[in-house]
Design a protein around this motif. Structure first.
Motif, PDB file in Angstrom:
ATOM      1  N   TYR A 123       0.850  -1.192   0.000  1.00 39.73           N
ATOM      2  CA  TYR A 123       0.000   0.000   0.000  1.00 39.73           C
ATOM      3  C   TYR A 123       0.892   1.250   0.000  1.00 39.73           C
ATOM      4  CZ  TYR A 123      -4.003   2.897   1.575  1.00 39.73           C
ATOM      5  OH  TYR A 123      -5.008   3.836   1.679  1.00 39.73           O
ATOM      6  N   VAL A 124       0.373   2.356  -0.475  1.00 40.63           N
ATOM      7  CA  VAL A 124       1.120   3.608  -0.545  1.00 40.63           C
ATOM      8  C   VAL A 124       0.508   4.617   0.408  1.00 40.63           C
ATOM      9  CG1 VAL A 124       1.790   5.542  -2.027  1.00 40.63           C
ATOM     10  CG2 VAL A 124       1.824   3.200  -2.929  1.00 40.63           C
ATOM     11  N   ARG A 125       1.352   5.272   1.182  1.00 35.96           N
ATOM     12  CA  ARG A 125       0.917   6.341   2.084  1.00 35.96           C
ATOM     13  C   ARG A 125       1.396   7.674   1.517  1.00 35.96           C
ATOM     14  NH1 ARG A 125       1.691   5.744   8.487  1.00 35.96           N
ATOM     15  NH2 ARG A 125      -0.114   4.408   8.067  1.00 35.96           N
ATOM     16  N   ARG A 126       0.486   8.627   1.377  1.00 36.66           N
ATOM     17  CA  ARG A 126       0.825   9.964   0.897  1.00 36.66           C
ATOM     18  C   ARG A 126       0.438  10.986   1.948  1.00 36.66           C
ATOM     19  NH1 ARG A 126      -1.076   7.204  -3.625  1.00 36.66           N
ATOM     20  NH2 ARG A 126       0.429   7.105  -5.357  1.00 36.66           N
ATOM     21  N   ALA A 127       1.341  11.924   2.210  1.00 32.40           N
ATOM     22  CA  ALA A 127       1.067  12.955   3.220  1.00 32.40           C
ATOM     23  C   ALA A 127       2.002  14.133   3.003  1.00 32.40           C
ATOM     24  CB  ALA A 127       1.263  12.387   4.627  1.00 32.40           C
ATOM     25  N   GLN A 128       1.457  15.330   3.019  1.00 31.78           N
ATOM     26  CA  GLN A 128       2.230  16.570   2.962  1.00 31.78           C
ATOM     27  C   GLN A 128       3.192  16.617   1.773  1.00 31.78           C
ATOM     28  OE1 GLN A 128       2.334  16.784   7.867  1.00 31.78           O
ATOM     29  NE2 GLN A 128       4.064  17.636   6.729  1.00 31.78           N
ATOM     30  N   GLY A 129       2.778  16.018   0.667  1.00 32.43           N
ATOM     31  CA  GLY A 129       3.621  16.035  -0.527  1.00 32.43           C
ATOM     32  C   GLY A 129       4.616  14.900  -0.606  1.00 32.43           C
ATOM     33  N   PHE A 130       4.669  14.049   0.416  1.00 33.60           N
ATOM     34  CA  PHE A 130       5.568  12.898   0.426  1.00 33.60           C
ATOM     35  C   PHE A 130       4.815  11.652  -0.020  1.00 33.60           C
ATOM     36  CE2 PHE A 130       7.259  15.775   3.684  1.00 33.60           C
ATOM     37  CZ  PHE A 130       8.602  15.822   3.322  1.00 33.60           C
ATOM     38  N   THR A 131       5.513  10.759  -0.696  1.00 28.76           N
ATOM     39  CA  THR A 131       4.970   9.462  -1.098  1.00 28.76           C
ATOM     40  C   THR A 131       5.819   8.377  -0.482  1.00 28.76           C
ATOM     41  OG1 THR A 131       4.154  10.332  -3.207  1.00 28.76           O
ATOM     42  CG2 THR A 131       4.416   7.950  -3.029  1.00 28.76           C
ATOM     43  N   PHE A 132       5.183   7.489   0.282  1.00 23.69           N
ATOM     44  CA  PHE A 132       5.901   6.412   0.960  1.00 23.69           C
ATOM     45  C   PHE A 132       5.353   5.056   0.536  1.00 23.69           C
ATOM     46  CE2 PHE A 132       5.711  10.025   3.917  1.00 23.69           C
ATOM     47  CZ  PHE A 132       7.062  10.232   4.194  1.00 23.69           C
ATOM     48  N   ASP A 133       6.207   4.191   0.022  1.00 20.90           N
ATOM     49  CA  ASP A 133       5.838   2.779  -0.090  1.00 20.90           C
ATOM     50  C   ASP A 133       5.802   2.215   1.323  1.00 20.90           C
ATOM     51  OD1 ASP A 133       5.660   2.405  -2.899  1.00 20.90           O
ATOM     52  OD2 ASP A 133       7.845   2.413  -3.051  1.00 20.90           O
ATOM     53  N   MET A 134       4.689   1.589   1.696  1.00 23.48           N
ATOM     54  CA  MET A 134       4.568   1.099   3.061  1.00 23.48           C
ATOM     55  C   MET A 134       5.189  -0.278   3.253  1.00 23.48           C
ATOM     56  SD  MET A 134       0.872   2.452   4.396  1.00 23.48           S
ATOM     57  CE  MET A 134       1.312   2.034   6.084  1.00 23.48           C
ATOM     58  N   GLY A 135       5.441  -0.985   2.154  1.00 20.87           N
ATOM     59  CA  GLY A 135       5.937  -2.344   2.270  1.00 20.87           C
ATOM     60  C   GLY A 135       7.154  -2.593   1.412  1.00 20.87           C
ATOM     61  N   THR A 155      17.203   8.362  -5.510  1.00 22.90           N
ATOM     62  CA  THR A 155      17.016   7.894  -6.891  1.00 22.90           C
ATOM     63  C   THR A 155      15.894   8.645  -7.586  1.00 22.90           C
ATOM     64  OG1 THR A 155      17.759   5.664  -6.257  1.00 22.90           O
ATOM     65  CG2 THR A 155      16.500   5.861  -8.315  1.00 22.90           C
ATOM     66  N   ASP A 156      14.802   8.911  -6.869  1.00 20.47           N
ATOM     67  CA  ASP A 156      13.608   9.523  -7.457  1.00 20.47           C
ATOM     68  C   ASP A 156      13.140  10.690  -6.586  1.00 20.47           C
ATOM     69  OD1 ASP A 156      11.231  10.183  -8.629  1.00 20.47           O
ATOM     70  OD2 ASP A 156      10.311   8.204  -8.462  1.00 20.47           O
ATOM     71  N   PRO A 157      13.645  11.907  -6.859  1.00 19.15           N
ATOM     72  CA  PRO A 157      13.282  13.071  -6.033  1.00 19.15           C
ATOM     73  C   PRO A 157      11.795  13.410  -6.075  1.00 19.15           C
ATOM     74  CG  PRO A 157      15.230  13.521  -7.375  1.00 19.15           C
ATOM     75  CD  PRO A 157      14.647  12.240  -7.886  1.00 19.15           C
ATOM     76  N   SER A 158      11.047  12.863  -7.057  1.00 15.93           N
ATOM     77  CA  SER A 158       9.630  13.216  -7.179  1.00 15.93           C
ATOM     78  C   SER A 158       8.793  12.707  -6.007  1.00 15.93           C
ATOM     79  CB  SER A 158       9.054  12.655  -8.487  1.00 15.93           C
ATOM     80  OG  SER A 158       8.889  11.239  -8.426  1.00 15.93           O
ATOM     81  N   LEU A 159       9.357  11.831  -5.173  1.00 17.52           N
ATOM     82  CA  LEU A 159       8.611  11.267  -4.054  1.00 17.52           C
ATOM     83  C   LEU A 159       8.532  12.218  -2.860  1.00 17.52           C
ATOM     84  CD1 LEU A 159      10.042   7.629  -4.236  1.00 17.52           C
ATOM     85  CD2 LEU A 159       7.816   8.439  -5.043  1.00 17.52           C
ATOM     86  N   ALA A 160       9.147  13.380  -2.964  1.00 20.50           N
ATOM     87  CA  ALA A 160       9.119  14.362  -1.871  1.00 20.50           C
ATOM     88  C   ALA A 160       9.005  15.759  -2.471  1.00 20.50           C
ATOM     89  CB  ALA A 160      10.381  14.247  -1.021  1.00 20.50           C
ATOM     90  N   PRO A 161       8.548  16.737  -1.682  1.00 18.96           N
ATOM     91  CA  PRO A 161       8.533  18.119  -2.164  1.00 18.96           C
ATOM     92  C   PRO A 161       9.963  18.578  -2.476  1.00 18.96           C
ATOM     93  CG  PRO A 161       7.223  17.876  -0.165  1.00 18.96           C
ATOM     94  CD  PRO A 161       7.979  16.608  -0.331  1.00 18.96           C
ATOM     95  N   PRO A 162      10.125  19.571  -3.335  1.00 15.33           N
ATOM     96  CA  PRO A 162      11.478  20.079  -3.639  1.00 15.33           C
ATOM     97  C   PRO A 162      12.244  20.423  -2.366  1.00 15.33           C
ATOM     98  CG  PRO A 162       9.856  21.061  -5.111  1.00 15.33           C
ATOM     99  CD  PRO A 162       9.074  20.293  -4.072  1.00 15.33           C
ATOM    100  N   GLY A 163      13.513  20.011  -2.353  1.00 14.38           N
ATOM    101  CA  GLY A 163      14.357  20.314  -1.207  1.00 14.38           C
ATOM    102  C   GLY A 163      14.154  19.395  -0.023  1.00 14.38           C
ATOM    103  N   HIS A 164      13.450  18.274  -0.229  1.00  9.60           N
ATOM    104  CA  HIS A 164      13.169  17.344   0.861  1.00  9.60           C
ATOM    105  C   HIS A 164      13.468  15.910   0.433  1.00  9.60           C
ATOM    106  CE1 HIS A 164      10.843  20.868   2.112  1.00  9.60           C
ATOM    107  NE2 HIS A 164      10.758  20.356   3.318  1.00  9.60           N
TER     108      HIS A 164
END
Length: 545
Positions: free
Chosen positions: A41-53, A393-402
């Motif tokens: 499952y994927v968790r998204r919050a505050q512009g961040f994308t997290f693979d949960m597993g 590897t993939d900066p798109s998973l976080a807001p710029p500068g994070h």
């Protein structure tokens, strides 16, 4: 047209759904949550994308095969390891992963090193499968083990060739199948424990850890899993470690798209409360499922990608079970559980200096910590962890500068009696404090902008895993091969299992293998040929009187 229902949309369940569509079944995948993936499952919050597993992807040709399937073209009879995918895959070194059909759905990229493995004294080992680099690092850290590595490499290759390439897709559904391979397993010394196997070749504790830790990523204790799991070393070495741009969730979305293109469908918020069973011709037969809402769905085949113990203890009524009666199911040892911390933080530009995409941070104890987790089932004062920083590897998973990251800590399952409502927050703060104090992420507390976490309670109550296990039955010798839950139910006809709880076991490549194994059993039971483009839905026949 025959109908099939798949319970759960984990990677194994989606792979099974795709294969059922390719066999000509009208297929529906049922998912309790509001989005696909199960453990992925994927968790998204505050512009961040997290693979949960799961985040480690290997054996890309398994993925390519799924994306290559067509309706009426199951490809079940073709070679599982065609010559084109054997041998050292130069595409990994050239920066290419996957294949032409995969690229239509998701972009896979190779990750090097596979893992950066940090020891408690601050030294590290970059494992990337390169033979020269591996030997250079052994020479620097443990020169006394150079010769031992050569012997380990030879013997692990032999286990890989027999255990994975030749037997990987074998469904051990009867004792005879198991007995036929026992002599080979004994000859390869593959039945002793993995850590004991590693100790044969390596004198240095660091090398013993490097070449045994990987089973923890599939729920196995290196002190108790059989040495056949030494093949993981060669699975990774042969096909590399890969990452789906956008995260593992992007791969899951690709599988959902493929399922729907083949005519399948997925329903969310559709928790199954019971697998319906009736008697036909003196046999117990699965006829569909009942949802928590009370809705009944009829099906000619039911496949459970849910937790093995949950499937039998909660979804199949006791009077329908003999081989999988309550005492049998409860007696199975469950894998450990996890605390996983998802966090976002401001970048300071130094993250890539010490860390890599995949990081293994080993604690001061190895064997004793494993005994605490798997045996004594206590929460130790020390810990080891897997730190995943995909934004390198993939900066798109976080807001710029994070950066977005997660760190995963093995802990006992809920058979321990630990109160995670009380322990969770302090433990999480301790782990994050460790990352800051040891210099892996300096000043993390000042840079932290998002934090959430899951404990064994999440696995038990949200993912419905028995005792909150994270990987299904523990892969010890007496729960492997024939002794692992069978993909075709012994109790109920037309009921099948797929995924981490069934054969061959946990891990992203294994659950995709599980789907292919189970699809072959379905094809056999419904009288379908295993290969050829002439497999049509009209040729599905009723196997039960």
């Amino acid at each position: 047209m025959k109908k099939a229902v798949v319970i759960g949309s984990g990677i194994g369940g989606l792979a099974m759904g795709i294969r059922l569509c390719s066999l000509g079944f009208d297929t529906t995948v049922l998912e309790k949550l509001d989005a696909p993936g199960g453990r992925a499952y994927v968790r998204r919050a505050q512009g961040f994308t997290f693979d949960m597993g799961p985040t480690v992807i290997t054996v890309p040709h398994f993925i390519e095969e799924l994306f290559s399937l067509g309706r009426g073209d199951p490809r079940l009879g073709q070679p599982d390891f065609p010559p084109a995918v054997l041998g050292e895959d130069k595409r990994v070194r050239e920066g290419v992963s996957g294949g032409p059909n995969t690229s239509r759905y998701v972009t896979l990229v190779p990750i090097l090193p596979f893992y950066r493995i940090y020891f408690d004294d601050g030294t590290f080992f970059d494992y990337d499968g390169d033979p020269l680099r591996t030997r250079e690092q052994i020479r620097a850290l443990a020169p006394e083990d150079l010769e031992g590595y050569e012997h380990f490499h030879r013997d692990a290759r032999a286990i890989f060739e027999r255990g994975f390439l030749e037997l990987g897709y074998t469904h051990f559904g009867d004792v005879g199948t198991m007995l036929r391979v026992v002599p080979d397993l004994l000859r390869l010394d593959a039945v002793r424990t993995l850590f004991s196997f590693a100790k044969k070749y390596f004198k240095n504790p660091k090398m013993r850890q490097v070449f045994s830790f990987e089973t923890l990523l599939v729920g196995g204790n290196p002190l108790s899993v059989p040495a056949i799991y030494a093949m993981i070393h060669f699975v990774e070495k042969t096909w590399g470690i890969h990452f789906a741009m956008g995260g593992t969730g992007a791969l899951v979305r690709g599988f959902v798209r493929k399922l729907e293109e083949l005519g399948g469908r997925i329903r969310y918020g559709a928790e199954v409360s019971r697998i319906n069973v009736t008697r036909r011709g003196g046999r117990k037969v699965a006829t569909g499922v009942t949802l928590a809402s009370g809705e009944v769905l009829h099906a000619d085949a039911v496949v459970s990608n849910a937790d093995y113990a949950h499937t039998y203890l909660k979804l199949v009524e006791p009077q329908h079970r003999l081989w999988n009666a309550d005492p049998v199911v409860r007696a199975r040892r469950q894998s450990m559980s996890l605390v996983v911390i998802y966090f976002g933080f401001k970048a300071d530009g130094s993250e890539g200096e010490r860390l890599r995409h995949h990081n293994i941070l080993l604690g001061p104890r190895y064997e004793e910590l494993l005994k605490d987790i798997f045996g004594r089932k206590v929460l130790a004062k020390d810990f080891s962890q897997y730190l995943h920083v995909p934004t390198l590897t993939d900066p798109s998973l976080a807001p710029p500068g994070h950066h977005a990251a997660y760190t995963l800590v093995p802990v006992p399952h809920n058979g321990s009696g630990l109160d995670w409502e009380l322990l969770g927050e302090p433990f999480v703060n301790k782990v994050l404090g460790f990352l800051e104090q040891r210099g892996y992420l300096p000043n993390l507390s000042e840079r932290l902008v998002y934090k959430s976490f899951v404990t064994p309670d999440y696995f038990e109550h949200t993912l419905l895993s028995h005792l909150g296990n994270a990987f299904g039955p523990e892969p010890v010798l007496m729960q492997s091969a024939f002794f692992r839950p069978h993909n075709r139910s012994e109790d109920v006809a037309r009921l099948y299992l797929v995924g981490a709880g069934a054969q061959p076991g946990a891990g992203t490549p294994s659950v995709m293998m599980s789907a292919k194994m189970t699809a072959r059993l379905v094809a056999q039971d419904f009288g379908l040929p295993l290969e050829g483009s002439d497999v049509l839905s009209t040729r599905v026949v009723e196997p039960v009187a």
